[in-house]
Scaffold this active site. Structure first.
Site, PDB file in Angstrom:
ATOM      1  N   CYS A   1     -28.622  67.486  -7.806  1.00  9.25           N
ATOM      2  CA  CYS A   1     -29.548  67.383  -6.677  1.00  9.25           C
ATOM      3  C   CYS A   1     -29.032  66.394  -5.630  1.00  9.25           C
ATOM      4  O   CYS A   1     -28.936  65.192  -5.888  1.00  9.25           O
ATOM      5  CB  CYS A   1     -30.910  66.946  -7.223  1.00  9.25           C
ATOM      6  SG  CYS A   1     -32.104  66.494  -5.974  1.00  9.25           S
TER       7      CYS A   1
ATOM      8  N   CYS B   1     -31.567  63.686  -4.517  1.00  8.88           N
ATOM      9  CA  CYS B   1     -31.726  62.686  -5.588  1.00  8.88           C
ATOM     10  C   CYS B   1     -30.687  61.582  -5.438  1.00  8.88           C
ATOM     11  O   CYS B   1     -30.988  60.400  -5.610  1.00  8.88           O
ATOM     12  CB  CYS B   1     -31.590  63.337  -6.967  1.00  8.88           C
ATOM     13  SG  CYS B   1     -32.858  64.562  -7.339  1.00  8.88           S
TER      14      CYS B   1
END
Length: 186
Positions: A111, A114
């Site tokens: 991600c 993230c």
């Protein structure tokens, strides 16, 4: 973003200033090195750092040529504020039974957003040390917890207090948004 130095080699060079006696040397400490009879250079005191000498090139595989002296090694890596991982085995003890509020970042290695929010969570862990515990949960490794709390999008940051979910922030949000949410539960 913090960077941890594994090791730092300082070669002798004519570009360095002439060695001077440090005020921390006492009368009993000799300012002359016993191996080469030159004045010793005293580096400023830094906690967590120490000079480790080496005898052969085998101890310093990253060097392509022989370097005399030593290297400065940081041994205080564990003193930096790191957001520790939490998983299905440790969830109950670290999050639900915590006596202080807990911030959990739900993330995954693939991600991109993230990775953007990781440094912000690291900063918050340092700023709120002792008042708030910060953990990260990899949703790929612990899907049962992610499912239990209805995680449909990552990154998701949740705040727990007294074992209960109090707030959830979805997406890579600014630090100020996280702070305002944290402050409600301290």
């Amino acid at each position: 973003m913090a960077t941890v130095l594994d090791s730092l080699s300082i070669p002798r060079s004519h570009f360095f200033p002439k060695p001077t006696l440090s005020p921390c040397l006492t009368a009993s400490a000799s300012p002359i090195s016993s191996t080469n009879r030159r004045p010793a250079v005293r580096l400023p005191e830094a906690r967590g750092l120490k000079i480790r000498s080496f005898e052969s090139i085998a101890q310093m595989p990253s060097l392509s040529r022989l370097v005399r002296g030593g290297r400065i090694v940081c041994e205080a890596q564990e003193t930096a504020f790191k957001v520790l991982p939490v998983n299905e085995k440790t969830w109950r003890d670290l999050v639900l039974l915590s006596e202080i509020p807990v911030l959990v970042e739900f993330w995954a290695p693939w991600c991109g957003p993230c990775r953007m929010i990781h440094p912000v969570i690291d900063e918050l862990a340092g700023e709120y040390a002792g008042k708030l515990k910060c953990y990260k949960l990899n949703t790929d490794d612990s899907p049962a917890i992610a499912t239990e709390f209805g995680i449909r999008s990552i990154p998701t940051v949740m705040i727990f207090k007294d074992g209960e979910k109090k707030d959830a922030i979805i997406g890579a949000v600014p630090k100020s948004t996280l702070i305002s949410s944290i402050e409600k539960f301290l």
